[in-house]
Design a protein around this motif. Structure first.
Motif, mmCIF file in Angstrom:
data_model
loop_
_atom_site.group_PDB
_atom_site.id
_atom_site.type_symbol
_atom_site.label_atom_id
_atom_site.label_comp_id
_atom_site.label_asym_id
_atom_site.label_seq_id
_atom_site.Cartn_x
_atom_site.Cartn_y
_atom_site.Cartn_z
ATOM 1 N N GLY A 34 12.612 2.508 14.497
ATOM 2 C CA GLY A 34 12.607 2.443 15.949
ATOM 3 C C GLY A 34 13.639 3.348 16.577
ATOM 4 N N PRO A 35 13.585 3.534 17.885
ATOM 5 C CA PRO A 35 14.516 4.441 18.576
ATOM 6 C C PRO A 35 15.969 3.982 18.532
ATOM 7 C CG PRO A 35 13.181 3.199 20.160
ATOM 8 C CD PRO A 35 12.601 2.944 18.805
ATOM 9 N N ILE A 36 16.205 2.707 18.308
ATOM 10 C CA ILE A 36 17.593 2.236 18.218
ATOM 11 C C ILE A 36 17.972 1.946 16.768
ATOM 12 C CG2 ILE A 36 17.661 1.321 20.561
ATOM 13 C CD1 ILE A 36 17.226 -1.470 19.361
ATOM 14 N N SER A 39 11.166 -0.064 -0.174
ATOM 15 C CA SER A 39 12.601 0.209 -0.166
ATOM 16 C C SER A 39 12.975 0.790 1.190
ATOM 17 C CB SER A 39 12.954 1.212 -1.272
ATOM 18 O OG SER A 39 14.330 1.514 -1.255
ATOM 19 N N LEU A 40 14.046 0.274 1.770
ATOM 20 C CA LEU A 40 14.480 0.689 3.095
ATOM 21 C C LEU A 40 15.931 1.173 3.044
ATOM 22 C CD1 LEU A 40 13.068 -2.383 5.014
ATOM 23 C CD2 LEU A 40 11.977 -0.173 4.741
ATOM 24 N N VAL A 71 0.860 -1.175 0.000
ATOM 25 C CA VAL A 71 0.000 0.000 0.000
ATOM 26 C C VAL A 71 0.899 1.228 0.000
ATOM 27 C CG1 VAL A 71 -1.812 1.268 1.192
ATOM 28 C CG2 VAL A 71 -1.786 -1.237 1.263
ATOM 29 N N ALA A 72 0.809 2.022 -1.045
ATOM 30 C CA ALA A 72 1.714 3.157 -1.214
ATOM 31 C C ALA A 72 1.667 4.086 -0.016
ATOM 32 C CB ALA A 72 1.361 3.922 -2.493
ATOM 33 N N ASP A 73 2.857 4.542 0.394
ATOM 34 C CA ASP A 73 3.015 5.495 1.498
ATOM 35 C C ASP A 73 2.503 4.960 2.830
ATOM 36 O OD1 ASP A 73 4.062 7.421 -0.302
ATOM 37 O OD2 ASP A 73 2.009 7.987 -0.863
ATOM 38 N N PHE A 74 2.382 3.632 2.925
ATOM 39 C CA PHE A 74 1.880 3.076 4.185
ATOM 40 C C PHE A 74 2.651 1.832 4.611
ATOM 41 C CE2 PHE A 74 -0.910 0.278 6.592
ATOM 42 C CZ PHE A 74 -1.235 1.115 7.652
ATOM 43 N N GLY A 75 2.455 0.724 3.915
ATOM 44 C CA GLY A 75 3.084 -0.522 4.346
ATOM 45 C C GLY A 75 2.539 -1.711 3.602
ATOM 46 N N VAL A 76 1.998 -2.664 4.345
ATOM 47 C CA VAL A 76 1.532 -3.935 3.785
ATOM 48 C C VAL A 76 0.129 -4.229 4.300
ATOM 49 C CG1 VAL A 76 1.991 -6.412 3.614
ATOM 50 C CG2 VAL A 76 3.897 -4.809 3.693
ATOM 51 N N ARG A 77 -0.713 -4.727 3.398
ATOM 52 C CA ARG A 77 -2.072 -5.137 3.790
ATOM 53 C C ARG A 77 -2.191 -6.650 3.660
ATOM 54 N NH1 ARG A 77 -6.193 -1.371 1.429
ATOM 55 N NH2 ARG A 77 -5.546 -0.253 3.311
ATOM 56 N N VAL A 102 18.472 4.356 8.560
ATOM 57 C CA VAL A 102 18.736 5.796 8.599
ATOM 58 C C VAL A 102 17.495 6.627 8.337
ATOM 59 C CG1 VAL A 102 21.157 5.541 7.991
ATOM 60 C CG2 VAL A 102 19.475 5.807 6.170
ATOM 61 N N ASN A 103 16.432 6.036 7.843
ATOM 62 C CA ASN A 103 15.176 6.770 7.673
ATOM 63 C C ASN A 103 14.024 5.785 7.526
ATOM 64 O OD1 ASN A 103 15.295 5.865 4.969
ATOM 65 N ND2 ASN A 103 16.438 7.692 4.364
ATOM 66 N N VAL A 104 12.834 6.312 7.410
ATOM 67 C CA VAL A 104 11.650 5.457 7.276
ATOM 68 C C VAL A 104 11.630 4.857 5.880
ATOM 69 C CG1 VAL A 104 10.339 6.770 8.967
ATOM 70 C CG2 VAL A 104 10.244 7.429 6.549
#
Length: 458
Positions: A125-127, A219-220, A84-90, A208-210
């Motif tokens: 996440g924070p770490i 893409s991560l 799902v664009a700009d969100f994640g997985v459904r 390093v980012n969302v």
């Protein structure tokens, strides 16, 4: 290890691999991965949905009765995942629940179809590890039926049983998925663990980012930090942002992993600073084909023969003061080494005596491959090895005569040593139990790409 449903397995495959800016990797998980995850995710999802039900209070008779209800099994004939664009997985899963109602005098079996819908958002996440959260979850229930077709069950009781089961499962099913995903976050935390490069060197990855999410891929971004004796390796110049073009690698592959020039430069700098590329080349004095002795050199350099009338062992001390240079062009990867060689002879008192030293330039062809989660390399010499005299304690040296001898005794040990190092490889971003399947490596201008399937093994 936390059990993973189809959604959890997908995200376990997605999140270990990433794109970054310094030095960088860009990883895209494409639609082809969803079919694989859907297939292997059915069994874990079935186990996760097999929850415990409270007793049913039967008010249909003259006396109030408590009746135990047990889920015999859960069958998931369909599991569908999409980006799902700009969100994640459904996630959409169709499940059939088979129950046994321990009602006197005869137990009763029921089948209830359920459709489960869940949306998962992926964040940082924070770490600096991936964190997954279920943002929405719904359970849609069909009508309960008696599989054996028996007519002894009263319609009123069947309605009450179905109402009780739906009321319980509507909360428990989504809670099971949420708990499963929360447990998966611990699994994904292994992304930031140290991966050995050599005896005293490691790599560590972190987000390093969302993530970037489209309807076609996720893409991560991950930053790779290399350490030597606990201190980070820093490139001498600022690395630039790495952008992976859209259509590279193999069409229809599960994962597309882009490896920037900066990653190669950083890894080679680490090997050079660690001294891993240095070596001493020696020969057996009594061997018939040993050329590393003063007799072989003496036939080419008169002063060596004069100083060493008896054959003595010769040692080549190879040191790389300059960092190796990797160059990536389309369909062509090369590596250049500039070693400094000191030629030493063992004197009669067993002390080493410097004969002469050489500046060398070696150009190598570099072939890249992936084994499980490690990027590996092999090299072969391109063209002639360039050798010049840096200093001499044995007078004038005719390099036209010495060149062939030095190339013979130097090239093979160097290549064997280098290929042994590159064969150990460096770990690509990954979490435990994740491997790359049937990977292919492509080289482009300034970066390399791994096109691969994905294999998750318990």
């Amino acid at each position: 290890m936390v059990r993973a449903c189809g959604l959890g397995l997908l995200l376990a495959l997605l999140l270990p691999m990433v794109g970054t800016s310094m030095p960088g990797t860009v990883v895209r998980i494409n639609k082809a991965a969803l079919s694989y995850v859907s297939a292997i995710g059915k069994a874990p999802l079935q186990r996760a949905l097999q929850v415990t039900l409270p007793y049913f209070l039967d008010r249909s008779g003259e006396m109030l009765q408590t009746t135990r209800i047990q889920i015999l099994n859960v069958h998931v004939p369909r599991l569908h995942l999409k980006f799902v664009a700009d969100f994640g997985v459904r996630l959409l899963a169709a499940a059939n629940f088979n129950f046994k109602v321990f009602r006197a005098p005869d137990p009763l079996e029921l089948m209830l179809p359920v459709v489960l819908l869940a949306d998962a958002r992926v964040a940082q996440g924070p770490i600096q590890t991936p964190v997954i959260s279920i943002s929405a979850c719904y359970s849609l229930f069909g009508n309960a039926s008696v599989p054996d077709g028996g007519n002894s069950t009263s319609p009123a009781l069947l309605v009450l049983l179905q109402k009780h089961i739906k009321a319980v499962l509507s909360n428990k099913l989504c809670l099971s998925v949420s708990n499963l995903v929360q447990g998966l976050n611990v699994h994904l935390g292994t992304l930031i663990g140290l991966n050995p490069v050599g005896p005293e060197s490691q790599m560590r990855y972190s987000m390093v980012n969302v993530p970037t999410v489209t309807n076609d891929y996720i893409s991560l971004d991950i930053n790779a930090v290399l350490f030597l004796l606990g201190k980070p390796i820093v490139l001498p110049v600022d690395a630039t942002a790495f952008v992976l073009p859209r259509h590279v690698g193999t069409k229809g592959t599960m994962a597309t992993v882009g490896l920037s020039q900066d990653l190669f430069d950083s890894a080679l700098l680490l090997l050079q600073k660690a001294g891993a590329l240095n070596l001493d080349i020696t020969g057996q004095l009594n061997s018939d084909d040993n050329l590393l002795n003063t007799s072989a050199l003496g036939r080419l350099i008169p002063e060596v023969a004069r100083q060493f009338p008896k054959p003595m062992p010769v040692v080549l001390k190879v040191r790389l003061g300059a960092t190796p240079i990797a160059t990536l062009h389309t369909n062509n990867a090369t590596l250049q080494l500039q070693p400094f060689i000191e030629v030493l002879a063992v004197a009669s008192n067993s002390a080493f005596q410097s004969l002469f030293s050489l500046d060398v330039v070696v150009n190598l062809s570099l072939q890249l491959s992936v084994s499980k989660v490690r990027l590996q390399g092999t090299t072969s010499v391109l063209g002639d090895v360039q050798i010049t005299v840096a200093s001499s304690n044995v007078g004038t040296i005719d390099m036209d005569q010495v060149h062939a001898l030095m190339g013979t005794v130097f090239e093979k040990p160097l290549i064997d040593h280098l290929n042994a190092l590159l064969g150990m490889g460096i770990a690509l971003p990954s979490v435990v139990n994740l491997h790359y399947a049937s990977p292919k490596v492509f080289v482009y201008e300034g970066y390399a790409v791994v096109s691969s399937g994905l294999l998750y093994q318990r």
